[in-house]
Design an enzyme around this catalytic site. Structure first.
Site, PDB file in Angstrom:
ATOM      1  N   ILE A 212       0.852  -1.636  -0.170  1.00 53.61           N
ATOM      2  CA  ILE A 212       0.208   0.280  -0.133  1.00 53.61           C
ATOM      3  C   ILE A 212       1.047   1.001   0.089  1.00 53.61           C
ATOM      4  CG2 ILE A 212      -1.484   1.419   1.469  1.00 53.61           C
ATOM      5  CD1 ILE A 212      -2.641  -1.466   2.637  1.00 53.61           C
ATOM      6  N   LYS A 288      -1.312 -13.390  17.421  1.00 55.76           N
ATOM      7  CA  LYS A 288      -1.821 -14.030  18.644  1.00 55.76           C
ATOM      8  C   LYS A 288      -2.457 -14.189  19.142  1.00 55.76           C
ATOM      9  CE  LYS A 288       2.065 -17.588  18.320  1.00 55.76           C
ATOM     10  NZ  LYS A 288       1.767 -19.009  17.556  1.00 55.76           N
ATOM     11  N   ALA A 291      -3.835 -14.849  24.599  1.00 58.84           N
ATOM     12  CA  ALA A 291      -2.874 -15.632  25.735  1.00 58.84           C
ATOM     13  C   ALA A 291      -1.832 -16.297  25.291  1.00 58.84           C
ATOM     14  CB  ALA A 291      -4.044 -17.024  26.340  1.00 58.84           C
ATOM     15  N   TYR A 346      -2.900  -5.726  16.844  1.00 60.52           N
ATOM     16  CA  TYR A 346      -2.874  -4.732  15.862  1.00 60.52           C
ATOM     17  C   TYR A 346      -3.962  -4.332  16.448  1.00 60.52           C
ATOM     18  CZ  TYR A 346      -3.408  -4.421  10.704  1.00 60.52           C
ATOM     19  OH  TYR A 346      -3.451  -3.663   9.493  1.00 60.52           O
TER      20      TYR A 346
HETATM   21  P1  NAD Z   1       4.007  -4.366   4.359  1.00 57.71           P
HETATM   22  O1  NAD Z   1       4.030  -5.516   4.945  1.00 57.71           O
HETATM   23  O2  NAD Z   1       3.754  -4.623   2.565  1.00 57.71           O
HETATM   24  O3  NAD Z   1       4.529  -3.584   4.082  1.00 57.71           O
HETATM   25  C1  NAD Z   1       4.733  -2.294   4.966  1.00 57.71           C
HETATM   26  C2  NAD Z   1       5.915  -1.496   4.677  1.00 57.71           C
HETATM   27  O4  NAD Z   1       6.358  -0.912   5.956  1.00 57.71           O
HETATM   28  C3  NAD Z   1       7.157  -2.433   4.487  1.00 57.71           C
HETATM   29  O5  NAD Z   1       7.616  -2.361   3.418  1.00 57.71           O
HETATM   30  C4  NAD Z   1       8.079  -2.307   5.886  1.00 57.71           C
HETATM   31  O6  NAD Z   1       9.294  -2.577   5.634  1.00 57.71           O
HETATM   32  C5  NAD Z   1       7.953  -1.313   6.778  1.00 57.71           C
HETATM   33  N1  NAD Z   1       8.277  -1.041   8.148  1.00 57.71           N
HETATM   34  C6  NAD Z   1       7.641  -2.423   9.305  1.00 57.71           C
HETATM   35  N2  NAD Z   1       8.687  -1.352   9.934  1.00 57.71           N
HETATM   36  C7  NAD Z   1       8.427  -0.327   9.971  1.00 57.71           C
HETATM   37  C8  NAD Z   1      10.095   0.421  10.484  1.00 57.71           C
HETATM   38  N3  NAD Z   1       9.950   0.335  12.027  1.00 57.71           N
HETATM   39  N4  NAD Z   1      10.420   1.356   9.884  1.00 57.71           N
HETATM   40  C9  NAD Z   1      10.290   2.105   8.370  1.00 57.71           C
HETATM   41  N5  NAD Z   1       9.366   0.504   7.909  1.00 57.71           N
HETATM   42  C10 NAD Z   1       8.533   0.437   8.530  1.00 57.71           C
HETATM   43  O7  NAD Z   1       1.976  -3.498   4.454  1.00 57.71           O
HETATM   44  P2  NAD Z   1       1.220  -3.071   4.251  1.00 57.71           P
HETATM   45  O8  NAD Z   1      -0.475  -4.515   3.277  1.00 57.71           O
HETATM   46  O9  NAD Z   1       1.082  -2.548   2.374  1.00 57.71           O
HETATM   47  O10 NAD Z   1      -0.344  -2.653   4.775  1.00 57.71           O
HETATM   48  C11 NAD Z   1       0.393  -1.227   4.989  1.00 57.71           C
HETATM   49  C12 NAD Z   1      -0.638  -0.382   6.077  1.00 57.71           C
HETATM   50  O11 NAD Z   1      -2.082  -0.376   5.865  1.00 57.71           O
HETATM   51  C13 NAD Z   1      -0.111  -0.624   6.996  1.00 57.71           C
HETATM   52  O12 NAD Z   1      -0.131  -0.339   8.542  1.00 57.71           O
HETATM   53  C14 NAD Z   1      -1.234  -1.938   7.389  1.00 57.71           C
HETATM   54  O13 NAD Z   1      -1.518  -1.995   8.586  1.00 57.71           O
HETATM   55  C15 NAD Z   1      -2.325  -0.978   7.126  1.00 57.71           C
HETATM   56  N6  NAD Z   1      -3.685  -2.057   6.708  1.00 57.71           N
HETATM   57  C16 NAD Z   1      -3.103  -3.035   5.895  1.00 57.71           C
HETATM   58  C17 NAD Z   1      -4.314  -4.127   4.794  1.00 57.71           C
HETATM   59  C18 NAD Z   1      -4.103  -5.297   4.322  1.00 57.71           C
HETATM   60  O14 NAD Z   1      -5.205  -5.435   3.188  1.00 57.71           O
HETATM   61  N7  NAD Z   1      -3.497  -5.042   3.206  1.00 57.71           N
HETATM   62  C19 NAD Z   1      -5.668  -4.156   5.857  1.00 57.71           C
HETATM   63  C20 NAD Z   1      -5.845  -2.874   6.849  1.00 57.71           C
HETATM   64  C21 NAD Z   1      -4.847  -1.609   7.048  1.00 57.71           C
END
Ligand code: NAD
Length: 440
Positions: A212, A288, A291, A346
C-alpha cells in the site's frame, strides 16, 4: 495478487454459471485513469425543500463540465440539508424510488446533510442522523459497483465541498462505500490543476518500499508531490526502485529507533525545509491470541503502528516543519473498528490511530493542519495473500463489491485527504473496504 474467482465470474461462461448458481458476482469497478472525465455520464442533483447545498453543488458540476441531462445517470446527488423533521424524510423516497433504476454501473450516490451535532433542534438532528440508514442501505442494495456516501457539511462550509465531490464521483473512490464524511469550515486552497493538485508539495510516505505504501507514493507523485519514500534499511533496494520510478527520494530509517524522530526531522529540515503531507503507512502484524502472545509481539506492533507515529508528529510539529495547510494521514484498519481474533495488539494499535485522529484534529485546527485516517478492509497485498484460503475468500467476498480492494484504492483516498482543497476535511476516518460487513 490475482482474484481468480472474480476473473472467472467476469468471463462469458463464468457470468452465466455464477448467475445460475446464485454466487457472488464481483462487478468490474470503474477506477480512475489519467485523462478520464470526472464521471462518464450525467449526474442528477435534487434537493429537499430549503436545502442549502444543491445550488453550490450544481455550480461546481457545471464548471467541471458534468451534464445533468439524460435518461440514465452516473451519479445521483440528493441535498437533504432542508430536512428538519422525520416526516420530511419522505423526500428521500420521492427521489430515490423513481431514480434507482436509472443509475449506470459503478454509479455514485451522494446524500448531503447537516452534521447532527450542528443542528438547531433535536427534531432536525434526529432526521439528519436518519440519513445514514438510507445511504448505507443503498450501498448494499444497488450493487454493480455502485458506491453510496453521506456527506455532512457544517453550515458555513458550503464552499468547501469540491475536492470531496470530485473524489466521490470519480473512479478514485471505487472501493469506498457506505461512508459518513464530515466537512467543516476550515481554510482551503483550490488547486490550479485538478489533475495535479499536489504540485509543489513535499510528502513523506512511511513503509513505501512495497504494498500500500508504494501505491501511496506513486499516487501522490502522479498528483504532483515531491515524495520522500521511507522504509527500513533492509528494504533499501525495493525502496530505491519506488523512489526512482517516481523521481522522489529514498530515506532508509527504522521508525522505532530511539533517535528516529530527531534524525527524520534533521533530514527534512536540511533537504526540504518542510513537509506538507505526512502519511504514516508503515505497519506490522504479529498475530497470536492474547493468551499465547509474548510481550515482544505486543510491544513491537504498538510501537511501529502507533507510538512511533506520535513521537514523529510531536517532533515535526514542535520544530515547525509542518506548515499551515499541512496534511497528516494515518493508516488504521477495519480490525481497529471491529476487533479481530488473534489481533489484540494490532487492533489496539489501529484503534489508537483512530484515537490520534479524533484527539489531534481539534488541536491542529488553529494551525490549519488537517489529520485524517483511512481504515482499509481486505486489500490485495502480500499481507493478505498469506492468509489461510478460507479466511482470504471470506475477506474478499463479504463486502458490497464481492471482491478485495487494490492498494491504489487506499492511495487515492489518501490523495483526496492530502489535497490543498480538502482543508475542511479533518477528523475523518474513512474506510476503504467496499462496505465490508466486518465492523459495519
Ligand atoms: P506491507 O507489510 O506490505 O508493507 C509495510 C511496509 O512498512 C514494509 O515495507 C515495511 O518494511 C515497512 N515497515 C515496517 N516497520 C517499519 C519500521 N519500523 N520502520 C520503517 N518501515 C517499516 O503492508 P501493507 O499491506 O502494504 O500495509 C500497509 C499499511 O496498511 C499497514 O499499516 C497495514 O497495517 C495497513 N493495512 C493493510 C491492510 C491489507 O489488507 N493489506 C488492511 C488494513 C490495514
Amino acid at each position: 495478487m490475482s482474484d481468480r474467482y472474480a476473473t472467472f465470474a467476469n468471463s462469458g461462461p463464468g457470468r452465466a454459471l455464477v448467475k445460475r448458481l446464485g454466487l457472488p458476482a464481483p462487478p468490474s469497478l470503474r477506477r480512475h485513469r489519467p485523462g478520464d472525465p470526472l464521471v462518464p455520464g450525467p449526474v442528477l442533483v435534487e434537493a429537499a425543500a430549503g436545502g442549502r447545498l444543491h445550488e453550490p453543488v450544481r455550480a461546481i458540476l457545471k464548471a467541471a463540465g458534468v451534464s445533468d441531462a439524460g435518461e440514465r445517470y452516473s451519479g445521483l446527488i440528493f441535498d437533504a440539508t432542508g430536512i428538519t423533521d422525520s416526516t420530511d424524510l419522505k423526500s428521500l423516497y420521492d427521489f430515490f424510488h423513481p431514480n434507482a433504476r436509472a443509475l449506470l454501473p459503478s454509479g455514485r450516490v451522494i446524500v448531503l446533510g447537516t452534521p447532527p451535532e450542528a443542528c438547531e433542534s433535536p427534531r432536525e438532528a434526529t432526521a439528519q442522523r436518519a440519513l445514514e440508514g438510507l445511504t448505507r442501505s443503498i450501498g448494499k442494495e444497488f450493487g454493480r459497483g455502485t458506491t453510496a456516501q453521506l456527506v455532512y457539511v457544517t453550515p458555513g462550509a458550503e464552499g468547501a465541498t469540491e475536492s470531496t465531490l470530485r473524489f466521490l464521483l470519480s473512479g478514485r473512490s471505487a472501493y469506498v462505500s457506505g461512508q459518513v464524511i464530515r466537512i467543516g469550515p476550515s481554510a482551503f486552497t483550490m488547486p490550479a490543476d485538478w489533475d495535479r493538485p499536489l504540485d509543489g508539495k513535499v510528502a513523506l510516505v512511511t513503509g513505501a518500499a512495497r504494498g500500500i505504501g508504494a501505491a501511496i507514493a506513486r499516487v501522490l507523485a502522479r498528483d504532483g508531490a515531491q515524495v520522500v519514500a521511507l522504509d527500513m534499511p533492509a528494504a533499501g533496494d525495493a525502496l530505491a526502485d519506488v523512489a526512482n520510478d517516481i523521481r522522489g527520494t529514498a530515506y532508509q530509517l527504522d521508525l522505532t529507533a530511539a533517535d528516529a524522530p530527531g534524525r527524520l526531522a534533521d533530514h527534512i529540515a536540511d533537504r526540504h525545509g518542510r513537509l506538507d503531507i505526512v502519511v504514516h503507512n508503515a505497519g506490522i502484524t504479529r498475530d497470536k491470541t492474547i493468551a499465547r502472545m509474548d510481550a515482544d509481539r505486543w510491544d513491537s506492533v504498538l510501537d511501529v503502528n502507533l507510538s512511533s507515529q506520535e513521537r514523529i508528529n510531536d517532533v515535526l510539529l514542535a520544530r515547525d516543519l509542518i506548515p499551515h495547510g499541512g496534511r497528516l494521514v494515518g493508516v488504521a484498519s477495519i480490525a481497529g473498528i471491529a476487533g479481530n481474533r488473534g489481533q489484540t495488539n494490532y487492533a489496539t494499535s489501529k484503534a489508537g490511530v483512530i484515537g490520534l485522529v479524533e484527539s489531534m484534529a481539534p488541536v491542529l485546527i488553529d494551525r490549519e493542519i488537517t489529520i485524517n485516517a483511512v481504515a482499509p478492509g481486505f486489500i490485495e497485498t502480500r499481507m493478505t495473500a498469506k492468509m489461510p484460503v478460507m479466511l482470504r475468500e471470506a475477506g474478499r467476498r463479504m463486502n458490497s463489491m464481492s471482491q478485495g480492494g487494490l492498494p491504489v484504492d487506499v492511495a487515492e483516498t489518501i490523495a483526496w485527504f492530502a489535497s490543498p482543497a480538502s482543508g475542511g476535511v479533518t477528523g475523518n476516518v474513512v474506510r476503504v473496504c467496499g462496505q465490508s460487513l466486518l465492523g459495519a
